[in-house]
Scaffold this motif. Structure first.
Motif, PDB file in Angstrom:
ATOM      1  N   HIS A 162       0.851  -1.186   0.000  1.00  0.00           N
ATOM      2  CA  HIS A 162       0.000   0.000   0.000  1.00  0.00           C
ATOM      3  C   HIS A 162       0.893   1.244   0.000  1.00  0.00           C
ATOM      4  O   HIS A 162       1.730   1.425   0.886  1.00  0.00           O
ATOM      5  CB  HIS A 162      -0.897  -0.018   1.242  1.00  0.00           C
ATOM      6  N   VAL A 163       0.727   2.090  -1.021  1.00  0.00           N
ATOM      7  CA  VAL A 163       1.565   3.296  -1.151  1.00  0.00           C
ATOM      8  C   VAL A 163       0.660   4.507  -1.392  1.00  0.00           C
ATOM      9  O   VAL A 163       0.663   5.105  -2.470  1.00  0.00           O
ATOM     10  CB  VAL A 163       2.621   3.143  -2.274  1.00  0.00           C
ATOM     11  N   PRO A 164      -0.112   4.912  -0.390  1.00  0.00           N
ATOM     12  CA  PRO A 164      -1.046   6.026  -0.575  1.00  0.00           C
ATOM     13  C   PRO A 164      -0.323   7.358  -0.727  1.00  0.00           C
ATOM     14  O   PRO A 164       0.856   7.491  -0.423  1.00  0.00           O
ATOM     15  CB  PRO A 164      -1.864   5.982   0.719  1.00  0.00           C
ATOM     16  N   GLY A 165      -1.086   8.338  -1.174  1.00  0.00           N
ATOM     17  CA  GLY A 165      -0.551   9.685  -1.343  1.00  0.00           C
ATOM     18  C   GLY A 165      -1.083  10.316  -2.605  1.00  0.00           C
ATOM     19  O   GLY A 165      -1.710  11.373  -2.575  1.00  0.00           O
ATOM     20  N   HIS A 166      -0.825   9.685  -3.730  1.00  0.00           N
ATOM     21  CA  HIS A 166      -1.436  10.136  -4.986  1.00  0.00           C
ATOM     22  C   HIS A 166      -2.949   9.983  -4.876  1.00  0.00           C
ATOM     23  O   HIS A 166      -3.709  10.897  -5.191  1.00  0.00           O
ATOM     24  CB  HIS A 166      -0.872   9.319  -6.144  1.00  0.00           C
ATOM     25  N   THR A 167      -3.398   8.814  -4.447  1.00  0.00           N
ATOM     26  CA  THR A 167      -4.772   8.581  -4.006  1.00  0.00           C
ATOM     27  C   THR A 167      -4.691   7.732  -2.742  1.00  0.00           C
ATOM     28  O   THR A 167      -3.630   7.179  -2.430  1.00  0.00           O
ATOM     29  CB  THR A 167      -5.625   7.846  -5.067  1.00  0.00           C
ATOM     30  N   ARG A 194       1.303  13.854  -8.625  1.00  0.00           N
ATOM     31  CA  ARG A 194       0.575  14.877  -7.887  1.00  0.00           C
ATOM     32  C   ARG A 194      -0.166  14.235  -6.715  1.00  0.00           C
ATOM     33  O   ARG A 194      -0.424  13.018  -6.702  1.00  0.00           O
ATOM     34  CB  ARG A 194      -0.405  15.608  -8.805  1.00  0.00           C
ATOM     35  N   ALA A 195      -0.557  15.066  -5.749  1.00  0.00           N
ATOM     36  CA  ALA A 195      -1.205  14.537  -4.546  1.00  0.00           C
ATOM     37  C   ALA A 195      -2.402  15.387  -4.143  1.00  0.00           C
ATOM     38  O   ALA A 195      -2.799  15.392  -2.973  1.00  0.00           O
ATOM     39  CB  ALA A 195      -0.208  14.461  -3.402  1.00  0.00           C
ATOM     40  N   PHE A 197      -5.621  15.317  -5.604  1.00  0.00           N
ATOM     41  CA  PHE A 197      -6.954  14.793  -5.850  1.00  0.00           C
ATOM     42  C   PHE A 197      -7.653  14.545  -4.515  1.00  0.00           C
ATOM     43  O   PHE A 197      -6.987  14.419  -3.471  1.00  0.00           O
ATOM     44  CB  PHE A 197      -6.890  13.483  -6.638  1.00  0.00           C
ATOM     45  N   PRO A 198      -8.994  14.430  -4.505  1.00  0.00           N
ATOM     46  CA  PRO A 198      -9.683  14.119  -3.248  1.00  0.00           C
ATOM     47  C   PRO A 198      -9.096  12.868  -2.580  1.00  0.00           C
ATOM     48  O   PRO A 198      -9.003  11.811  -3.200  1.00  0.00           O
ATOM     49  CB  PRO A 198     -11.133  13.888  -3.701  1.00  0.00           C
ATOM     50  N   GLY A 199      -8.678  13.011  -1.341  1.00  0.00           N
ATOM     51  CA  GLY A 199      -8.061  11.901  -0.625  1.00  0.00           C
ATOM     52  C   GLY A 199      -6.562  11.810  -0.787  1.00  0.00           C
ATOM     53  O   GLY A 199      -5.917  10.999  -0.114  1.00  0.00           O
ATOM     54  N   GLY A 200      -5.981  12.615  -1.680  1.00  0.00           N
ATOM     55  CA  GLY A 200      -4.532  12.615  -1.849  1.00  0.00           C
ATOM     56  C   GLY A 200      -3.842  13.340  -0.701  1.00  0.00           C
ATOM     57  O   GLY A 200      -4.452  14.145   0.004  1.00  0.00           O
ATOM     58  N   ASP A 201      -2.554  13.080  -0.521  1.00  0.00           N
ATOM     59  CA  ASP A 201      -1.826  13.676   0.594  1.00  0.00           C
ATOM     60  C   ASP A 201      -0.334  13.636   0.283  1.00  0.00           C
ATOM     61  O   ASP A 201       0.248  12.557   0.165  1.00  0.00           O
ATOM     62  CB  ASP A 201      -2.117  12.905   1.882  1.00  0.00           C
ATOM     63  N   SER A 202       0.290  14.795   0.154  1.00  0.00           N
ATOM     64  CA  SER A 202       1.702  14.846  -0.235  1.00  0.00           C
ATOM     65  C   SER A 202       2.615  14.261   0.830  1.00  0.00           C
ATOM     66  O   SER A 202       3.669  13.689   0.517  1.00  0.00           O
ATOM     67  CB  SER A 202       2.112  16.287  -0.549  1.00  0.00           C
ATOM     68  N   ASP A 265       3.122  20.489  -2.919  1.00  0.00           N
ATOM     69  CA  ASP A 265       1.888  21.261  -2.774  1.00  0.00           C
ATOM     70  C   ASP A 265       1.911  22.504  -3.657  1.00  0.00           C
ATOM     71  O   ASP A 265       0.894  22.860  -4.276  1.00  0.00           O
ATOM     72  CB  ASP A 265       1.672  21.654  -1.314  1.00  0.00           C
ATOM     73  N   ALA A 266       3.056  23.176  -3.725  1.00  0.00           N
ATOM     74  CA  ALA A 266       3.157  24.369  -4.569  1.00  0.00           C
ATOM     75  C   ALA A 266       3.016  24.005  -6.042  1.00  0.00           C
ATOM     76  O   ALA A 266       2.340  24.699  -6.811  1.00  0.00           O
ATOM     77  CB  ALA A 266       4.488  25.075  -4.314  1.00  0.00           C
ATOM     78  N   ARG A 267       3.637  22.899  -6.431  1.00  0.00           N
ATOM     79  CA  ARG A 267       3.548  22.464  -7.832  1.00  0.00           C
ATOM     80  C   ARG A 267       2.124  22.052  -8.187  1.00  0.00           C
ATOM     81  O   ARG A 267       1.604  22.412  -9.248  1.00  0.00           O
ATOM     82  CB  ARG A 267       4.528  21.305  -8.055  1.00  0.00           C
TER      83      ARG A 267
END
Length: 308
Positions: A162-167, A194-195, A197-202, A265-267
């Motif tokens: 499991h590698v969350p972040g993008h989604t 990118r991170a 999208f809804p549920g994403g997290d950098s 986040d800035a990108r």
């Protein structure tokens, strides 16, 4: 803190590289309109295979689907005498529609994704105002993988990470000495996903990337997209853990978590939505199944206005 699932993945990779386990054969299929790479990975001994992140061709202007990309995979499987046992999705993609149901009809295999797809279904089920007929329990898939779940492709040992972040639902699949990273990482000269999208997290994305980078440095990494970084004239999608550690422009060794989060986040704040996100998510959260036909026999996709 030890990571037992990462240790298990490392063992699978080491065994494959040492000769005590099978080394998979990987064949890639690049879809330039969506910059997506699909894979057929198979065990050379048993010729059992998995398809990773397939593409259903979609003409957004005409609202028309077609199957040239999926048919190329079918032709490869049949020409090689392969038996497909798994159809693996790394996540619910926002940039292309999955052809998994079409491939399952023609080739068989179990359709699998990460268990957190349920979270994605709940979020986007509300965005698209889906009714009670849309099950939000992952039942559109044959198998929902948890972090560390083991499976086999013939003689190939495999594990889902499991590698969350993008989604929230992203998985990387370790199959022998090969890792299919989905959108978590791109080529070293292009960086990371990118991170936003809804549920994403950098911050989660950084930790997931560091988890993958803890695998043995010669581990082969196969990415789901390439956009040709500035100065590079050809598409590329295979690299190694060592190359990512040394040269990833966003997250090479020495880049700290806070530094990465600020950059990502800035990108992300400058990026527009993927052009196929609305049709893609509607279809992919259903396991690649199109919405049911309405009373006139036609299927429809929704376009929620002023939401994303």
């Amino acid at each position: 803190m030890t990571d037992a699932h990462l240790d298990a993945a490392t063992t699978i990779i080491d065994q494959a590289r040492s000769g005590s386990g099978q080394v998979p054969i990987v064949h890639s299929f690049f879809d330039e309109p969506t910059n997506t790479v699909s894979y057929v990975v198979h065990d050379p001994a048993t010729r059992e295979a998995a398809v990773v992140d397939s593409v259903l061709d979609y003409d957004a202007a005409a609202g028309r689907t077609s199957f040239a990309s999926a048919d190329a995979i079918i032709a490869h499987v049949k020409a090689g005498g392969l038996t497909v046992t798994w159809l693996l999705e790394t996540h619910a993609h926002a940039d292309h529609l999955s052809a998994a149901p079409y491939l399952k009809d023609h080739l068989g295999g179990q359709l699998a994704i990460g268990r957190e797809i349920i979270h994605v279904q709940n979020v986007f089920g509300k965005i698209f105002n889906e009714g009670t007929e849309f099950a939000r329990d992952g039942s559109e898939f044959d198998r929902l993988f948890e972090d560390g779940d083991r499976f086999r492709i013939g003689g190939l040992e495999a594990i889902a990470l499991h590698v969350p972040g993008h989604t929230p639902a992203d998985l990387a699949y370790v199959i022998g000495d090969a890792v299919f990273t989905g959108d978590t990482l791109f080529m070293p000269d292009y960086g990371t996903a990118r991170a936003d999208f809804p549920g994403g997290d950098s911050r989660q994305l950084y930790r997931s990337i560091r988890r993958l980078m803890a695998l043995p440095e010669q581990t082969r990494l196969f990415h789901c997209h390439d956009y040709k970084a500035a100065g590079r004239d050809t598409y590329a999608w295979e690299t190694t853990v060592g190359a990512q550690r040394a040269g990833n422009v966003h997250v090479h060794e020495g880049v700290g978590e806070d530094e990465f989060v600020a950059m990502r986040d800035a990108r992300d704040a400058t990026l527009s939505m993927p052009k196929l996100i609305l049709p893609s998510i509607q279809v992919n959260m259903r396991g690649g199944h199109l919405p049911e036909p309405e009373s006139n026999g036609t299927r429809y996709l929704k376009i929620p206005l002023d939401v994303l």
